[in-house]
Design an enzyme around this catalytic site. Structure first.
Site, mmCIF file in Angstrom:
data_model
loop_
_atom_site.group_PDB
_atom_site.id
_atom_site.type_symbol
_atom_site.label_atom_id
_atom_site.label_comp_id
_atom_site.label_asym_id
_atom_site.label_seq_id
_atom_site.Cartn_x
_atom_site.Cartn_y
_atom_site.Cartn_z
ATOM 1 N N PRO A 147 0.814 -1.210 0.000
ATOM 2 C CA PRO A 147 0.000 0.000 0.000
ATOM 3 C C PRO A 147 0.854 1.270 0.000
ATOM 4 O O PRO A 147 1.566 1.543 0.958
ATOM 5 C CB PRO A 147 -0.814 -0.119 1.297
ATOM 6 N N GLU A 148 0.785 1.991 -1.094
ATOM 7 C CA GLU A 148 1.420 3.299 -1.204
ATOM 8 C C GLU A 148 0.294 4.318 -1.345
ATOM 9 O O GLU A 148 -0.869 3.976 -1.130
ATOM 10 C CB GLU A 148 2.380 3.318 -2.403
ATOM 11 N N ARG A 204 1.896 -10.244 8.043
ATOM 12 C CA ARG A 204 3.238 -10.024 8.596
ATOM 13 C C ARG A 204 3.242 -9.200 9.873
ATOM 14 O O ARG A 204 4.309 -8.939 10.423
ATOM 15 C CB ARG A 204 4.124 -9.357 7.548
ATOM 16 N N HIS A 251 -5.369 -14.169 9.810
ATOM 17 C CA HIS A 251 -4.457 -13.056 10.079
ATOM 18 C C HIS A 251 -5.194 -11.759 10.404
ATOM 19 O O HIS A 251 -4.608 -10.682 10.339
ATOM 20 C CB HIS A 251 -3.518 -12.833 8.898
#
Length: 274
Positions: free
Chosen positions: A2-3, A112, A93
């Site tokens: 995600p940018e 992560r 997750h």
DNA sequence: AGTCAAACCTGGGCGC
DNA sequence: TGCGCCCAGGTTTGAC
């Protein structure tokens, strides 16, 4: 990853789904994700709050709540924020669940566990270094050609490192940096001091163009990224260089090279980029 | 001021 | 098929 275009797309898709909804309760399954509070305090402060508006700054997403609070989320690399029906089983997750007043959840999922969540009084962003130190919002009116020239003035170092520096321009990450440099025809390891006026002006326009294009295509979904509705973006189809190591340049056919620049995997065309 | 590497974390891709 | 290794990347931190 995600940018800016991905976070902006999450913001736009999420806002109509959560605006004016009350956070009934919160469940935290991974305490370390909450940066500035213990999970119990995080939950207590959030219960009963209403989401008034969403905003984005760089890659940060800001939920403006009532009672003078702001919930801040950074998705880092694999974070996802989605609204799901309460009946949909949790992803393994999913680490933070905001139960909204309806039959829906706002869920934070991150394989992560790199994402960051903060709850702070609105406007009190000093304690969040990454947020308070951000540079220009590249699609804003304030980011003019003149301001860009001033950012570059007297600076040295690699072009790629400059584009990734959030304290100069906020929101560019590895994907869009490579794509911007390709479109501008500039080598990632070009020294800032050697840029001609024509090149730096072209770079300015390319930064704005590529980020706007990324938003138009609703972001890049190479692996994890989805928007607030859980839908993939489309910009991965439009990539010229990122993730295309060893493939032919779409402009000249030369094999794209991969190097490390500014500590990042960097793909470029050795013929088109100078 | 700048550069670089390490740390965080886990899934996926690779070689064997 | 399966094991194990290594890598990806945003940001901070710390060393040079």
């Amino acid at each position: 990853m995600p940018e800016l275009p991905e976070v902006e797309t999450v913001k736009r898709t999420l806002e109509p789904l959560v605006k004016n909804k009350m956070i009934r309760d919160v469940e935290v399954f991974c305490p370390k994700l909450i940066q500035n509070l213990e999970p119990v305090a995080f939950r207590e402060k959030l219960r009963g709050r209403t989401i008034k508006a969403l905003a984005r700054r760089g890659k940060y997403l800001l939920f403006q709540l009532d009672a003078g609070l702001t919930l801040i989320v950074h998705l880092r690399m694999t974070g996802q924020l989605t609204v799901n029906d309460r009946n949909v089983p949790l992803n393994k997750h999913t680490y933070v669940v905001f139960h909204l007043g309806s039959e829906e959840d706002l869920r934070f999922t991150d394989p992560r566990k790199f994402g960051l969540l903060y709850l702070v009084p609105t406007g009190r962003f000093e304690e969040i270094k990454g947020l308070s130190g951000l540079g220009y919002e590249p699609l804003s009116k304030e980011f003019t050609l003149e301001s860009f020239r001033q950012l570059l003035a007297g600076k040295k170092g690699f072009l790629k490192a400059f584009l990734l520096d959030q304290s100069k321009i906020a929101g560019i990450g590895n994907i869009y940096a490579d794509e911007i440099l390709f479109e501008a025809g500039l080598h990632p390891q070009r020294d800032l001091r050697t840029l001609t006026e024509e090149e730096s002006d072209r770079l300015y326009h390319t930064i704005r163009h590529k980020l706007a294009e990324g938003i138009r295509y609703r972001g890049t979904s190479l692996r994890d990224y989805v928007d607030g509705r859980g839908e993939k973006g489309g910009f991965q189809e439009k990539l010229n260089v990122y993730s295309r190591r060893g493939e032919p340049c779409l402009r000249c056919g030369t094999t794209l090279q991969r190097i490390k620049a500014a500590g990042r995997g960097t793909v470029f065309c050795p013929r088109c980029q100078h």
